[in-house]
Structures are given as structure tokens and as C-alpha cells.
Design an enzyme around this catalytic site. Structure first.
Site, PDB file in Angstrom:
ATOM      1  CG  ASN A   1      41.286  53.933 -38.296  1.00  0.00           C
ATOM      2  OD1 ASN A   1      41.873  54.143 -39.361  1.00  0.00           O
ATOM      3  ND2 ASN A   1      41.851  53.269 -37.301  1.00  0.00           N
ATOM      4  CE  LYS A   2      45.117  55.121 -41.107  1.00  0.00           C
ATOM      5  NZ  LYS A   2      44.694  53.809 -40.560  1.00  0.00           N
ATOM      6  CG  ASN A   3      42.113  62.334 -41.794  1.00  0.00           C
ATOM      7  OD1 ASN A   3      42.445  61.489 -40.973  1.00  0.00           O
ATOM      8  ND2 ASN A   3      42.394  63.619 -41.624  1.00  0.00           N
TER       9      ASN A   3
END
Length: 374
Positions: free
Chosen positions: A183-185
């Protein structure tokens, strides 16, 4: 649901999938040449001169960083009262004590003005969290740390590609830890990284992340400490290399989408927008505060209603001192009112590079319909 919009979705293209297949066919899938390459690419991305060590998670990086920095049983670490629980859990796991400081209501970052009063002779480190990709006030944090001879361990799980006054997070500072969770960049499936220039920290990390093993000049193995197993795989590193090449584009699109939210989602009584920031903000997530009773709702009811209309949402995050484990340790959540309010009212709206501007408009329209009972 055909048109369901999750609150986040990783962006992995066919070229990356083909690259993973190449690694799988190579016969070398654990720590190897792809890891070495990825660490070098991360160092270059951060401007060079910084040593990068990748590992299985940002949580693992934070825990190893604390140990490598000399924090141990009975020591105290300044931690924001509102973050993911891992920020405090790693402190407890090594026998140290989290000392919570409240956060800003809109920026969700550590209130540096409150740190001084929280310091004691047992304080060893400050752990600022760059919430949602908006950097904490690092000038103030490092100035205070220097005065009191404290280590700084930046929890930059949200902040790969973010900057502080034009300088990339991780390109300077004491110890900085990133996350590459899906779910991170950018993602490596699971994974994290630690960045520093401290040679003693690097030596400790290399031991801690792989069983405490040390080799002599002849390649013979010795174990010099009770290390863990946090080493990274070449499969994950290959994904990371492809993601890193696209990171600036991902973040540019995130900023555009956040700007769209600010244009179409107006603050009203009962709804508070986050701090906007500037081009240094990498917009990991977009969170609002909602006074649910004002609208005759609870957060679970609102989330269910959004879900039924094809909109995903999240909760980032509860107040850490309000969690059962920390209340059982004696923390009184009311001491940190902003964290408590954020934990009670926060809602995370969809934000990821694959979204269209029209998706933002759909989210906002649906949100207000549910809030107003339409």
C-alpha cells in the site's frame, strides 16, 4: 464488484512481472545480485553518499535501527501518539519505553514543541513519523536532538520520494527507515530499507539482519551476536528496481489527485481536511476527519455504506495509547487529545496513481451522499 474503487492498489506492470520471471529462472532468488543492485539504486536516488540496507519490512528496519543505535532495556524513545502501532511496538520489543508526544491535528506529525517536556535522563532517541508523506519539522527535531545528544530514527514508512525543504527524505539525517509494503508509494511486495552514514550502525545492521553472522578474510563464519533474519530476496529487489524507476511519476500523479481532492472536497462543519503541504509532499494517503455523530453515523456504518456503493476506505490510524495493549501498560489516551480525536474521526479515502480525476469526484460525491443521508 465491477467498478469497485479500493482505497489503494499497487501499480505493477507486465515488464516488472517479466523481470521477476527472469529472476525466478536464474536459480538465485534469495539475497544476491539483484539486492546489491537495488541498494545501489536507492542510494543513487537519494543523492549518493548514503548507505542503504534493505530488509524484510520497515518494522524490522526500525527495530534493528533502535538496537544498532544503542537503545536498550529501560531507555526511553520519543514516539508520536498517532501512527501505526509498529512505531511504538518496536520500542517495547527491545525492552525500551515509548514516551508519547501529541501530533498536529491536520498534519498528524509530531508536535516538536512538546518534545522538550517529555525528555528525561533516560531518553535516548526521537522517532519522528512523516505521516502520509508530509515531512515532520526535521530542522527542529535535529536541533533538539543535537542539544540533548539524542539519536534520531526517522520512521519514513510513508515518505519514499518526499522531501524536507527540497532535500529528499533519506538523503540526510541520522537513521531513516522506509517501507515498501503493497500500500506504499512503491512496493517490493513486503520490504523495507534503512539508510544511514554511520559505519557502526551499518555493521550492526548487517549482523542483526542475518543471524549475527560475520565472516573473516578467508570467508569462515562466526556469530558475534544473536541476530535475526531480515534479509531481502532478489525477487523483491527486482520488483523494487522497477518500482523505483517509476516512483517520481507515481508521486507526481498522487500530488495531482490530492490537488483534485482539495478542489472538489470543501471543508465544512463536521469535516476537516488534512494539511496540504507543497511539492515536497508525496501523498501516501489522503485522510479526513469526520464528526460522525454530527451526521448521525458511526465510522463502521459509513464505511459499509461506501463499500456498498463501490468505494473502499481505510482508518489511518487509531491513537496508539488508546490501543488495548498500551492502555494495559498504563497509558491514558486522554493525555494526547489530538491523537485521540484523529483516532476517533479519521477516514482514509482512495488515492493511488491508477485513479482518474473522475474517480476523485465519484468518491467525494458518494461520501457526501452518505453523510447527508441521500
Amino acid at each position: 464488484m465491477k467498478d469497485y474503487l479500493p482505497f489503494t492498489r499497487p501499480m505493477i506492470d507486465e515488464e516488472t512481472i517479466a523481470g521477476v520471471a527472469e529472476v525466478l529462472r536464474s536459480g538465485w532468488i534469495t539475497t544476491g545480485p539483484q539486492v546489491t543492485r537495488f541498494e545501489a539504486e536507492l542510494s543513487t536516488y537519494l543523492g549518493g553518499g548514503r548507505q542503504v540496507r534493505v530488509c524484510t519490512s520497515a518494522t524490522g528496519a526500525l527495530e534493528m535501527a533502535l538496537v544498532a543505535a544503542g537503545v536498550g532495556p529501560g531507555d526511553e524513545v520519543i514516539v508520536p501518539a498517532m501512527s501505526f502501532a509498529a512505531s511504538a511496538n518496536v520500542v517495547v520489543r527491545i525492552g525500551a519505553v515509548p514516551v508519547f508526544v501529541d501530533v498536529g491535528l491536520r498534519n498528524r506529525n509530531l508536535e516538536v514543541s512538546q518534545i522538550e517536556a517529555a525528555l528525561t535522563p533516560r531518553t535516548r532517541a526521537i522517532m519522528p513519523v512523516h505521516f502520509a508523506g508530509l515531512a515532520a519539522d526535521l530542522d527542529a527535531v535535529y536541533a533538539l536532538a543535537s542539544r540533548h545528544r539524542l539519536r534520531v530514527i526517522e520512521d519514513a514508512a510513508h515518505a519514499i520520494g518526499a522531501a524536507w525543504r527540497g532535500r529528499k527524505i533519506g538523503s540526510f539525517g541520522d537513521i531513516v527507515c522506509f517501507s515498501f509494503h503493497p500500500n506504499k508509494n512503491m512496493t517490493t511486495i513486503e520490504g523495507g530499507a534503512l539508510v544511514t552514514t554511520d559505519a557502526s550502525v551499518l555493521t550492526a545492521i548487517e549482523q542483526l539482519r542475518f543471524h549475527g553472522i560475520q565472516r573473516n578474510a578467508e570467508g569462515e563464519i562466526d556469530v558475534v551476536r544473536a541476530g535475526g533474519k531480515y534479509n531481502f530476496s532478489d525477487v523483491s529487489a527486482r520488483i523494487g528496481s522497477a518500482q523505483l524507476a517509476k516512483l517520481d511519476g507515481f508521486n507526481r500523479r498522487r500530488r495531482e489527485l490530492a490537488g483534485r481532492y482539495f478542489k472538489v472536497l470543501k471543508e465544512e462543519d463536521g469535516l476537516v481536511l488534512p494539511e496540504r503541504g507543497d511539492q515536497d509532499h508525496c501523498w501516501h494517503i489522503f485522510t479526513v476527519l469526520i464528526d460522525y455523530p454530527r451526521f448521525g453515523l458511526t465510522r463502521p456504518r459509513l464505511q459499509r455504506a461506501l463499500h456498498e456503493r463501490g468505494i473502499g476506505s481505510g482508518v489511518h490510524y487509531p491513537s496508539i495509547p488508546a490501543l488495548t495493549f498500551y492502555r494495559q501498560l498504563g497509558y491514558v489516551p486522554q493525555r494526547w487529545p489530538n491523537a485521540l480525536r484523529i483516532g476517533r474521526e479519521t477516514l482514509t479515502l482512495p488515492l493511488f496513481p491508477g485513479m482518474q480525476d473522475t474517480d476523485v469526484e465519484r468518491v467525494v460525491e458518494t461520501l457526501w451522499k452518505v453523510l447527508r443521508g441521500d
